[in-house]
Design a protein around this motif. Sequence first.
Motif, PDB file in Angstrom:
ATOM      1  N   THR A  18       0.836  -1.197   0.000  1.00  0.00           N
ATOM      2  CA  THR A  18       0.000   0.000   0.000  1.00  0.00           C
ATOM      3  C   THR A  18       0.875   1.251   0.000  1.00  0.00           C
ATOM      4  O   THR A  18       0.599   2.208  -0.727  1.00  0.00           O
ATOM      5  CB  THR A  18      -0.949   0.015   1.224  1.00  0.00           C
ATOM      6  OG1 THR A  18      -1.802  -1.130   1.148  1.00  0.00           O
ATOM      7  CG2 THR A  18      -1.783   1.275   1.267  1.00  0.00           C
ATOM      8  N   ARG A  19       1.940   1.231   0.782  1.00  0.00           N
ATOM      9  CA  ARG A  19       2.825   2.392   0.817  1.00  0.00           C
ATOM     10  C   ARG A  19       3.564   2.568  -0.509  1.00  0.00           C
ATOM     11  O   ARG A  19       3.793   3.700  -0.948  1.00  0.00           O
ATOM     12  CB  ARG A  19       3.787   2.283   1.999  1.00  0.00           C
ATOM     13  CG  ARG A  19       3.066   2.453   3.329  1.00  0.00           C
ATOM     14  CD  ARG A  19       3.995   2.666   4.480  1.00  0.00           C
ATOM     15  NE  ARG A  19       4.719   1.497   4.887  1.00  0.00           N
ATOM     16  CZ  ARG A  19       4.335   0.650   5.827  1.00  0.00           C
ATOM     17  NH1 ARG A  19       3.199   0.836   6.469  1.00  0.00           N
ATOM     18  NH2 ARG A  19       5.082  -0.388   6.148  1.00  0.00           N
ATOM     19  N   LEU A  22       1.161   4.256  -2.706  1.00  0.00           N
ATOM     20  CA  LEU A  22       1.059   5.665  -2.324  1.00  0.00           C
ATOM     21  C   LEU A  22       2.194   6.478  -2.940  1.00  0.00           C
ATOM     22  O   LEU A  22       1.971   7.576  -3.444  1.00  0.00           O
ATOM     23  CB  LEU A  22       1.098   5.816  -0.795  1.00  0.00           C
ATOM     24  CG  LEU A  22      -0.204   5.561  -0.059  1.00  0.00           C
ATOM     25  CD1 LEU A  22       0.049   5.381   1.431  1.00  0.00           C
ATOM     26  CD2 LEU A  22      -1.174   6.696  -0.299  1.00  0.00           C
ATOM     27  N   ILE A  36      -6.359  11.191  -2.009  1.00  0.00           N
ATOM     28  CA  ILE A  36      -5.522   9.981  -1.963  1.00  0.00           C
ATOM     29  C   ILE A  36      -6.358   8.776  -1.548  1.00  0.00           C
ATOM     30  O   ILE A  36      -6.274   7.704  -2.142  1.00  0.00           O
ATOM     31  CB  ILE A  36      -4.341  10.172  -0.984  1.00  0.00           C
ATOM     32  CG1 ILE A  36      -3.390  11.256  -1.489  1.00  0.00           C
ATOM     33  CG2 ILE A  36      -3.597   8.860  -0.771  1.00  0.00           C
ATOM     34  CD1 ILE A  36      -2.365  11.720  -0.459  1.00  0.00           C
ATOM     35  N   VAL A  47      -5.069   5.069   5.551  1.00  0.00           N
ATOM     36  CA  VAL A  47      -4.230   5.788   4.584  1.00  0.00           C
ATOM     37  C   VAL A  47      -3.350   6.786   5.330  1.00  0.00           C
ATOM     38  O   VAL A  47      -2.148   6.904   5.064  1.00  0.00           O
ATOM     39  CB  VAL A  47      -5.080   6.506   3.509  1.00  0.00           C
ATOM     40  CG1 VAL A  47      -4.232   7.455   2.678  1.00  0.00           C
ATOM     41  CG2 VAL A  47      -5.782   5.493   2.620  1.00  0.00           C
ATOM     42  N   HIS A  50      -0.419   5.081   6.946  1.00  0.00           N
ATOM     43  CA  HIS A  50       0.606   4.758   5.947  1.00  0.00           C
ATOM     44  C   HIS A  50       1.397   6.012   5.566  1.00  0.00           C
ATOM     45  O   HIS A  50       2.627   5.958   5.418  1.00  0.00           O
ATOM     46  CB  HIS A  50      -0.025   4.139   4.697  1.00  0.00           C
ATOM     47  CG  HIS A  50      -0.445   2.721   4.871  1.00  0.00           C
ATOM     48  ND1 HIS A  50       0.443   1.698   5.096  1.00  0.00           N
ATOM     49  CD2 HIS A  50      -1.673   2.147   4.833  1.00  0.00           C
ATOM     50  CE1 HIS A  50      -0.209   0.558   5.189  1.00  0.00           C
ATOM     51  NE2 HIS A  50      -1.505   0.801   5.034  1.00  0.00           N
ATOM     52  N   LEU A  51       0.704   7.123   5.411  1.00  0.00           N
ATOM     53  CA  LEU A  51       1.384   8.374   5.073  1.00  0.00           C
ATOM     54  C   LEU A  51       2.335   8.812   6.182  1.00  0.00           C
ATOM     55  O   LEU A  51       3.417   9.349   5.912  1.00  0.00           O
ATOM     56  CB  LEU A  51       0.368   9.475   4.777  1.00  0.00           C
ATOM     57  CG  LEU A  51      -0.366   9.335   3.443  1.00  0.00           C
ATOM     58  CD1 LEU A  51      -1.566  10.270   3.382  1.00  0.00           C
ATOM     59  CD2 LEU A  51       0.577   9.583   2.276  1.00  0.00           C
TER      60      LEU A  51
END
Length: 108
Positions: A18-19, A22, A36, A47, A50-51
């Motif tokens: 997932t990252r 991103l 996003i 999300v 992860h950010l």
Amino acid sequence: MVATPSKHNVFQAIADPTRRRLLKLLADKEMPITEIAEFFPITRTAVNKHLHVLSDAGLVSSQKVGRETRYKLQPEPLVELKQWLSFFEQYWDKKLSALKEFVETDND
């Protein structure tokens, strides 16, 4: 002196698919988290987490614009990853050369 692992390193940050997605998404433009989150089948909170991992690794930066926070890619820390991977290119090149030689050899 022992450093405490308060920040994620680049390798840990990109370990999650997932990252990595991103980072690809943010490679083209700066985006707010609401935009996003539309690209992922997970919650906005997930999300955001992860950010934060990517931010701790220095791979993304954030900037407050009005009421929203915008994120953008910071590719410089990926140099460490590229340097590490470049060491292994010699092995890949040898394997590919051997495969090429095998395929091109007449096996009659």
